[in-house]
Design a protein around this motif. Structure first.
Motif, PDB file in Angstrom:
ATOM      1  N   ARG A  32     -15.098 -11.741 -23.571  1.00 20.91           N
ATOM      2  CA  ARG A  32     -14.187 -10.714 -23.272  1.00 20.91           C
ATOM      3  C   ARG A  32     -14.157  -9.757 -22.012  1.00 20.91           C
ATOM      4  NH1 ARG A  32     -13.065  -8.592 -29.640  1.00 20.91           N
ATOM      5  NH2 ARG A  32     -12.712 -10.759 -30.393  1.00 20.91           N
ATOM      6  N   ARG A  33     -15.624  -9.471 -21.775  1.00 15.48           N
ATOM      7  CA  ARG A  33     -16.030  -8.833 -20.638  1.00 15.48           C
ATOM      8  C   ARG A  33     -17.057  -9.358 -19.876  1.00 15.48           C
ATOM      9  NH1 ARG A  33     -14.282  -3.357 -22.520  1.00 15.48           N
ATOM     10  NH2 ARG A  33     -15.408  -2.523 -20.752  1.00 15.48           N
ATOM     11  N   PRO A  34     -16.806 -10.282 -19.098  1.00 14.27           N
ATOM     12  CA  PRO A  34     -18.008 -11.026 -18.320  1.00 14.27           C
ATOM     13  C   PRO A  34     -18.676 -10.314 -17.496  1.00 14.27           C
ATOM     14  CG  PRO A  34     -16.007 -11.907 -17.673  1.00 14.27           C
ATOM     15  CD  PRO A  34     -15.578 -10.848 -18.782  1.00 14.27           C
ATOM     16  N   GLU A  35     -18.251  -9.038 -16.996  1.00 15.60           N
ATOM     17  CA  GLU A  35     -18.978  -8.487 -15.917  1.00 15.60           C
ATOM     18  C   GLU A  35     -20.358  -7.563 -16.617  1.00 15.60           C
ATOM     19  OE1 GLU A  35     -16.049  -5.383 -17.757  1.00 15.60           O
ATOM     20  OE2 GLU A  35     -16.051  -7.804 -17.272  1.00 15.60           O
ATOM     21  N   LEU A  36     -20.237  -7.550 -18.012  1.00 18.83           N
ATOM     22  CA  LEU A  36     -21.128  -6.573 -18.557  1.00 18.83           C
ATOM     23  C   LEU A  36     -22.527  -7.276 -18.596  1.00 18.83           C
ATOM     24  CD1 LEU A  36     -19.321  -5.395 -21.615  1.00 18.83           C
ATOM     25  CD2 LEU A  36     -19.511  -4.045 -19.605  1.00 18.83           C
ATOM     26  N   ARG A  37     -23.679  -6.565 -18.653  1.00 20.43           N
ATOM     27  CA  ARG A  37     -25.038  -7.227 -18.858  1.00 20.43           C
ATOM     28  C   ARG A  37     -25.292  -7.018 -20.276  1.00 20.43           C
ATOM     29  NH1 ARG A  37     -27.351  -2.548 -14.787  1.00 20.43           N
ATOM     30  NH2 ARG A  37     -25.414  -1.841 -15.927  1.00 20.43           N
ATOM     31  N   VAL A  38     -25.569  -8.176 -20.907  1.00 22.88           N
ATOM     32  CA  VAL A  38     -26.043  -8.104 -22.381  1.00 22.88           C
ATOM     33  C   VAL A  38     -27.485  -8.714 -22.461  1.00 22.88           C
ATOM     34  CG1 VAL A  38     -25.371  -9.027 -24.461  1.00 22.88           C
ATOM     35  CG2 VAL A  38     -23.545  -8.444 -22.818  1.00 22.88           C
TER      36      VAL A  38
END
Length: 410
Positions: A32-38
């Protein structure tokens, strides 16, 4: 909170736990939010219950709960696409069978009808259930019992399932989401900054906007140890308890696994509240390589929560999970197995300890904790969280992203 920010790895979201639910949550956050660092913390403690290779996935809830039925259906609907995109097969469609009283069977059959799932129903008058499923004992099932079968259900390999979810997470995030083999030891939320700090067993510290605790039966004691269950908002999650369970792995000949038992579905049997999985090949070393039917269930036995000490809970869980389970329960499971399958030639029996978290009302708990309202805890999966894990993970991801957006709102 850590005084020196240079010692912390900065990410957007930490998911503590890489079991089926944690892995699904991280995947859905990244999609949903590929720019996030997980950052996913793959705990060495998590062994998917009893470290087995088969967990039931069925389109209905055997206890007749709409909440779990909906989660089951949503997950199963996504299995084929997840397997195709990840290239990892984790679901085996064998069908699912529920056997019990008319009321018990009707609870499941009604939900299959409501969802338009093709199914077959039999009464056991004159041995009708054993006639339909020939591997069952003709005289082993009460004559007043009934059965309902669907071809949609089966079982998942929880380890392959999380591998598929991890692969989909990495694909969506293009390297911004990672999995690290370490255990969450401490999580704190700073009400002033809105930031979480997560400390691990291997010495790493993460600073993040949102932390998800998906640590299986460790979630509640970890939250308790971190002081996250002290206000009214967390009271419901504080009711989560950990149940000791015992499973029995019964070895069968390969000729039977691929012959007489080849069409065996997963089974939920109302008597003694047990479940049975069809033969699955275990490569060893524990248990020894071979084909095994798994049976589990029976009465619940809870860990004592009167001592709030995390160290005590951790020690007791470690001791239990390294044991062979409860000998009395194992004997009861053996008796039921032999009663249901009198003509099956079992080669060996291995009992194993298992554990899962429960709630008094039988519902799943997804709760926001901490002064910053940015710690999301998942618990009370009732021992049936692997099959619907993808849907649960998607719901937890949605909750986590809402917390993230609230944290970053101007």
């Amino acid at each position: 909170m850590n005084e020196d920010p240079r010692t912390a790895t900065r990410v957007d979201v930490v998911v503590a736990g890489n079991g089926p639910i944690g892995a699904a949550c991280a995947r859905h956050v990244s999609e949903r939010r590929p720019e996030l660092r997980v950052a996913v913390l793959d705990s060495e403690r998590l062994r998917s219950g009893s470290d087995d290779l088969g967990r039931i996935a069925r389109p209905l809830d055997a206890e007749g709960r709409d909440e779990w039925t909906a989660l089951n259906a949503r997950s199963i609907d996504g299995f084929e696409e997840a397997e195709r995109l990840s290239g990892i097969q984790f679901f085996t469609r064998k069908g699912s069978l529920a056997i019990g009283s008319e009321a018990f069977v009707e609870r499941g059959a009604a939900r299959l009808r409501a969802r338009g799932v093709t199914h077959e129903r039999r009464t056991n008058a004159d041995g009708g259930v054993a006639e339909a499923w020939g591997f069952l004992a003709r005289d082993g099932i009460p004559s007043e019992y009934e059965a309902v079968w669907d071809e949609v259900g089966g079982y998942v390999n929880p380890h392959a399932m999380r591998a598929a979810q991890n692969a989909l997470m990495r694909r969506a995030s293009e390297g911004r989401a990672t999995v690290t083999r370490t255990t969450c030891e401490r999580v704190e939320s700073n009400a002033a900054t809105g930031e979480c700090e997560v400390r691990t067993s291997t010495g790493e510290t993460y600073a993040c906007d949102v932390c998800v605790l998906a640590c299986g039966f460790y979630t509640e004691p970890l939250a308790r140890e971190c002081g996250l269950l002290t206000d009214d908002a967390s009271a419901d999650f504080g009711d989560v308890k950990i149940a000791r369970r015992t499973v029995l792995l019964a070895e069968v000949l390969e000729s039977e696994a691929l012959g007489a038992l080849a069409t065996m579905p997963t089974i939920k049997y109302e008597a003694k509240s047990v479940y049975v999985l069809p033969p699955i090949y275990y490569p060893g070393p524990e248990p020894a390589p071979g084909w095994y039917i798994k049976i589990g269930g029976g009465p619940l036995d809870y860990f004592d929560k009167s001592d709030p000490s995390w160290a005590r809970t951790e020690r007791e869980l470690a001791d239990w999970m390294s044991s062979d389970g409860d000998e009395v329960v194992a004997d009861q499971l053996q008796e039921i197995l032999f009663h249901l399958f009198p003509s099956t030639n079992f080669q060996s029996l291995t009992s194993k300890a298992c554990a899962y978290s429960t709630s008094d009302d039988g519902s799943l708990k997804i709760q926001t904790l901490g002064p910053g309202a940015n710690i999301i805890a998942v618990g009370a999966c009732q021992g049936k969280g692997a099959g619907p894990a993808d849907a649960i993970g998607a719901d937890v991801a949605e909750r986590a992203l809402r917390a993230l957006d609230a944290r970053r709102a101007p």
